[in-house]
Write an enzyme that holds these catalytic residues in place. Sequence first.
Site, PDB file in Angstrom:
ATOM      1  N   GLY A 664       8.358  -9.936   1.460  1.00  0.00           N
ATOM      2  CA  GLY A 664       8.082  -8.982   2.520  1.00  0.00           C
ATOM      3  C   GLY A 664       7.207  -7.859   2.015  1.00  0.00           C
ATOM      4  N   GLY A 666       5.997  -3.839   3.396  1.00  0.00           N
ATOM      5  CA  GLY A 666       6.078  -2.857   4.468  1.00  0.00           C
ATOM      6  C   GLY A 666       5.292  -1.621   4.107  1.00  0.00           C
ATOM      7  CB  SER A 668       7.979   2.336   1.724  1.00  0.00           C
ATOM      8  OG  SER A 668       8.877   1.305   1.991  1.00  0.00           O
ATOM      9  CE  LYS A 687      11.623  -0.694   0.783  1.00  0.00           C
ATOM     10  NZ  LYS A 687      12.321  -0.172   1.941  1.00  0.00           N
ATOM     11  CG  ASP A 763      14.826   5.352   6.288  1.00  0.00           C
ATOM     12  OD1 ASP A 763      14.662   5.484   7.524  1.00  0.00           O
ATOM     13  OD2 ASP A 763      14.027   4.749   5.571  1.00  0.00           O
TER      14      ASP A 763
END
Length: 950
Positions: A664, A666, A668, A687, A763
């Site tokens: 993935g 995104g 950020s 991540k 968040d």
Amino acid sequence: MTKNTPSSSQIHLNILTFLLFTLPFHGNTQNNNPNQEQTILLSLKQHWSNPPSLSHWTPSSDHCTWPEITCTDGSITRLEIINGSITETIPPSICDLNNLTYIDLQWNYIPGFFPTVLYNCSKLEYLDLSTNYFIGAIPDDINRLSSRLRYLNLGVNNFTGDIPPAIGSLPSLTSLQLVTNLFNGSFPPEIGNLSNLEELVLSYNAFAPQSIPSSFGNLTKLRNFWMTEANLIGEIPDAIGNMSALEYLDLSVNQLSGSIPDGLFLLNNLTFLFLYKNSLSGFIPRRVEALKLQVLDLSNNTLTGTIPEDFGNLTSLTGLALFFNQLSGEVPVSLGTLPQLVDIVLYTNNLSGQLPPDFGRNSPLKTFQISANQFVGELPKHLCANKVLRGVIAFENKLTGEIPDSLGDCNSLEIVRVDDNRFSGKIPDGLWTSVNLIRLMLSGNLFAGQLPDKIGPQLALLELMHNKFSGPIPAGISSWERLTVFRASNNSLSGVIPQELTALPLLSTLSLDGNQLSGHLPSDIISWRSLTTLDLSRNQLSGEIPAAFGLLPDLLYLDLSRNAFSGQIPPEIGLLRLSSLNLSSNRLSGRIPVEQAFVSFHCCGLKFSCSGFSSGRPIYNIFEEKLQKAKARKDSTWKLTSFQRLNFTERNILSSLIDDNQIGKGGSGRVYRVPINHRSGEYVAVKQIWDDVNENSKLLVYEYMENRSLDRWLHGKKRPHSISGSVHHVVLDWPKRLHIAIGAAHGLCYMHHHCSPPIVHRDVKSSNILLDSEFNAKIADFGLARMLVKHGEPNTMSVVAGSFGYMAPEYAQTRRVNEKIDVYSFGVVLLELITGREAHNGDETSSVVEWTWRHVQEGKPIDDALDEDIKEPLYLEEINTVLKLGLICTSTLPSNRPAMNDVLQILLRCSQRPTSEEKTNRNEYDVAPLLHNSKSDRSSESDDSVFSSV
Ligand SMILES: *[C@@H]1O[C@H](CO)[C@@H](O)[C@H](O)[C@H]1NC(C)=O
Ligand SMILES: *[C@@H]1O[C@H](CO)[C@@H](O)[C@H](O)[C@H]1NC(C)=O
Ligand SMILES: *[C@@H]1O[C@H](CO)[C@@H](O)[C@H](O)[C@H]1NC(C)=O
Ligand SMILES: *[C@@H]1O[C@H](CO)[C@@H](O)[C@H](O)[C@H]1NC(C)=O
């Protein structure tokens, strides 16, 4: 995150109201049998079940005197029942009123398909059925309506399908309005045959992507063409240049590409032109003869080249919005001479050179927005010459010189942002004290001089960082009453921190780090009760830290490092619920006992532990790591915070961050699926938060969750039947959703109530709720925002971390942080689970929160709000309760939101479904007390109606 283009959206609105014109009507003059006509009206009334709005329709009065009726020569020609609560269909008998020319039934609840019974009204000229409950397609033989029909408004209904070609065979039409329906097919080129058309409104329909037919160029009488948000693609046809009567053109928010046809700018009567939010490219036409243009909005495209010199001829222009393009070169000097200019918005382009010196001199200028360009030279001197200027937004340029004195004599100013330029000199006295100024942002310049004794009575945000301000903090600062954010880091302020500075009751952020302040801290700080951030690091402050610092209830961030403080650290500091504490590089001694956590102060930052973790089951087991790949290898540190025994090394992870493993990407960063044990097939998700600029990157390591994130199940064009690849069909039914809500609530509850100090996630959103193969929910991205804050650069604090649509209003506005912002975001997730709607649709007005509150306040049935997959009568009661909970959690006032442990309790009670016997005994779950406590702050008068209708 905040939209910085209020002016342009205001422009759109004003114009719409201005343009909602209706066409004049002239009735005919004929006779009919009056009694017979009254009988028809009374039968209509009866057919409509005698709505109260028609109670005065009685045989004893002359029907020509009824307000809904217009007679001409004794015969009915007009019927207007607007907002009359009609809930039944239109009966055939209506056309027995055979002189009817005008029917207006807007704002009723008329159901069913298009009323073809009206084909028999042979003299019909005007038909308004807008804002009703019509469904289905517009019939293919719509042209059987009277050939005299001039006005047809079917807007704001639920019509679907295609607009049939037959609509082009209503030869007299001057106005065709189909706004806000559910059309999902095509619109026909035959509309171009409507040679008398003056008004064409097709906006807000999700048509299948289609380009504008060139036949529309035949509409040479068209004055108003409004087709925003209608899925238009392709190029604007050159034929649009043939629409010679065009006054108002709005094709904004589509996917139009190619360049703007030259002919458009040659239309003499064009007054309003909106093409914003498309993909238009190329140059703006050079030749501009549309001299009546008042508002021109080409913003948010990919236009290149320069601003045409000819714009300087647009003497009627009041608003010019070109922001968010790739325009370059200088702004034509002649733009400064435009006599009507009110708003000019040019931010985020590549514009350069000097600004025209005459801006504001010749016109009632209100907004001047030129930020994020390459402008050099001085700010124009006469921006406020007409005393109506409200905003100067000029940050991120290369402007020099002083702030013009004239801005010191401009009481209309509300915001001044000139940060990140090369301005110098002193701030004009009158600017500090400007009576309507709310935000003054001067950071990142070379400004000098002393701080003023007085500031404007409205000033809430004052940022002076990275300048050359010097001298003491004035005693008069106690009069800066409205101030909520004061940042003056990295200047040359000296002297003591005066007691007077503690007299600011609204202050939430105070950053005075990197100055030359000395002396002791004030000991009486009781009025700082709103303070969330206090940074006094890198000064020469000395003496003891007053115990009172431990009593600031909302303080989250405290940095007193690199001063000369001495003595014991007051134990009260341990009572603070900080997310970051730095007391390093002082001469302090002692250790702080904190309930079951401890804070180490001589090294860096803060560690925390969560009570009960080892005894209880790991409610959530996200763990994180941070990798700082500093340039100097020696500085490279791993900081590990883990809630689990780790069975892998950093090398495992680093060697696996390769494209093949990426799952993935995104805004950020990237997400990888990394094998940690090939034999057992265990994976973690990693991540990587990218930050290429300073070669720092952070890695967050998560448990790999089979079913990915909740948002993928709720939203998106095609919901996954099963993401993990198995074939069976999985629907996210209500019990699963409730299970997910409870799982997520557990995680947050744990962070808020079982950790000391508590952890605010900041968040929470459906994409951060991960689901394992059993749909057990875990909160992800834990601590990300906390880490950001911990770095403590002013920039990171000035950025509100969080996600659009989920952010509590007080957080977005004041950056004030406590657990209640998570409760708000969690409430948004609840509303998503129930409605299936996305948290936001690009702007605040279409957020799921606004939508649901409105839905409930308007008293609409709850069923209508539910996602299709959960419309099961069996669960309706439960869903109702959770919906209420979602609404309460999203209250505007933080104090009205329940704590996470209350939220969890309510959800748990929902999941313990009562037997039907129990159900008869109590048909309400125990939310009532909560609801009563929290007077809705959204609209006081409708508070009760909200909950009585739920
Ligand atoms: C019209 O469509 C909206 C949106 O899809 C839906 O919520 C509403 O129930 C529909 N109304 C009718 C009367 O069909
Ligand atoms: C209308 O438009 C079409 C396509 O642009 C064109 O072929 C046709 O000649 C036009 N008709 C009239 C009456 O102008
Ligand atoms: C332009 O507007 C003027 C004034 O309203 C009008 O007289 C004229 O006919 C219009 N021009 C066209 C081509 O429609
Ligand atoms: C530009 O348009 C895009 C797509 O509609 C939108 O997401 C973005 O917020 C817009 N930006 C501005 C500054 O309006």
